[in-house]
Design a protein around this motif. Structure first.
Motif, PDB file in Angstrom:
ATOM      1  N   PRO A 132     -15.299   7.403  -1.793  1.00 24.08           N
ATOM      2  CA  PRO A 132     -14.727   6.737  -2.972  1.00 24.08           C
ATOM      3  C   PRO A 132     -15.592   5.580  -3.445  1.00 24.08           C
ATOM      4  O   PRO A 132     -16.459   5.083  -2.724  1.00 24.08           O
ATOM      5  CB  PRO A 132     -13.368   6.236  -2.452  1.00 24.08           C
ATOM      6  N   ASP A 137      -7.114   3.436  -2.861  1.00 27.37           N
ATOM      7  CA  ASP A 137      -7.636   3.850  -4.167  1.00 27.37           C
ATOM      8  C   ASP A 137      -6.843   3.218  -5.307  1.00 27.37           C
ATOM      9  O   ASP A 137      -7.423   2.778  -6.310  1.00 27.37           O
ATOM     10  CB  ASP A 137      -7.576   5.378  -4.293  1.00 27.37           C
ATOM     11  N   ASP A 166      -7.844  -0.329  -5.599  1.00 25.58           N
ATOM     12  CA  ASP A 166      -9.195  -0.415  -6.145  1.00 25.58           C
ATOM     13  C   ASP A 166      -9.183  -0.232  -7.657  1.00 25.58           C
ATOM     14  O   ASP A 166      -9.995  -0.838  -8.366  1.00 25.58           O
ATOM     15  CB  ASP A 166     -10.082   0.646  -5.483  1.00 25.58           C
TER      16      ASP A 166
END
Length: 301
Positions: free
Chosen positions: A170, A283, A286
């Motif tokens: 990622p 995620d 983020d």
């Protein structure tokens, strides 16, 4: 609205070994410390034992410095008038005492020969050895993830975010690893693998006695993973993310965020194991869709 930065779990040895800073020139944009394993750190979540504190201010305007130990060394903590709640907690601590801290990474470098890293706490909570042990386990697992991506980055002639993403990593890992591979020369990955082993042995020796061998490969998989039927994990990544967002919304009864443990239970009921849940939440943080209003709680932005 600026999204709250991910709070990284890093051992103090990795954090204190950092010599790369990313300083933004834009107003209110975050700055980062990049560790040798590629953690791009603005905020830190750490649990350990406060071993000593010192008030270098006054009784009326305290400025507290503290040292907090983890299995690899010590973090240095500082809090003053702009962190009144954290300052009061630190002032009242009677070392040695377990605490959990979420805070900003700070670098003090009065000249080229001096570089001191510390954490400026946003939230401090007293805790127990069980939370510390769980944090050590999680930090070991995440350290191994960073070791894996650094192995890939260090083998590239020109490490780049794009190439690392092609390998399935990622953004939040690829950005830091690419920068670290270019800045740090000959990172001793074996030393960090040994740090993981030593940390696990220390935790195990305090709870289950002697541990003769630690299998690093087993650490990459959450122990709950085998409890979830494979057939239950068929939803796409987007569907799973939406499921987690709905869970966080539904459990946020008072507007103060959802309790992490309740999110874990509900997500597992919906076929999302704890390891996958942590990946999804990382995620989402983020991308700025959720944040931690306080330790152990998640809230949708």
């Amino acid at each position: 609205m600026n999204a709250r930065e991910l709070a990284w779990r890093v051992f103090s040895k990795e954090f204190n070994s950092s010599t790369l800073d990313i300083i933004s020139t834009e107003e209110k944009a975050p700055s980062y410390v990049v560790t040798p394993l590629g953690a791009k750190v603005n905020r830190v979540f750490a649990v350990g034992v406060v071993t000593d504190t010192e008030n270098i201010g006054s009784e009326e305007s305290p400025m507290i410095r503290a040292r907090m130990a983890d299995p690899s060394g010590s973090y240095y903590i500082s809090a003053g008038q702009f962190q009144p709640e954290a300052t009061m907690v630190l002032r009242d601590i009677q070392p040695p005492e377990f605490v959990a801290i979420v805070g900003k990474a700070r670098v003090y470098s009065p000249d080229e020969s001096v570089r001191l890293l510390s954490i400026r706490p946003e939230v401090i909570r007293k805790c127990d050895s069980k939370l510390r042990d769980y944090w050590v386990y999680e930090t070991c697992r995440m350290t191994l993830q960073r070791i894996d991506i650094m192995k890939e980055a260090m083998e590239m002639s020109d490490p780049s975010v794009e190439e690392l993403k092609k390998l399935g990593y990622p953004d939040y890992l690829a950005e830091g690893a690419a920068a670290a591979a270019k800045h740090y020369e000959n990172v001793d990955l074996r030393a960090f693998e040994e740090l993981v082993r030593d940390s696990l042995r220390e935790v195990a020796s305090g709870s289950t006695g002697e541990i003769k061998e630690v299998d690093l490969e087993e650490m990459i998989v959450s122990p709950e993973a085998d409890e979830v039927e494979v057939a239950e994990i068929k939803a796409s990544s987007e569907d799973q993310e939406e499921t987690v967002l709905q869970t966080i919304d539904s459990l946020d009864k008072d507007g103060k965020g959802s309790d992490w443990n309740e999110v874990v239970v509900d997500a597992k009921r919906r076929g999302i194991d704890r390891e996958r849940l942590e990946e999804i939440c990382t995620d989402l943080m983020d991308r700025g869709e959720i944040y931690e209003p306080e330790l152990g709680r998640l809230k949708r932005i």
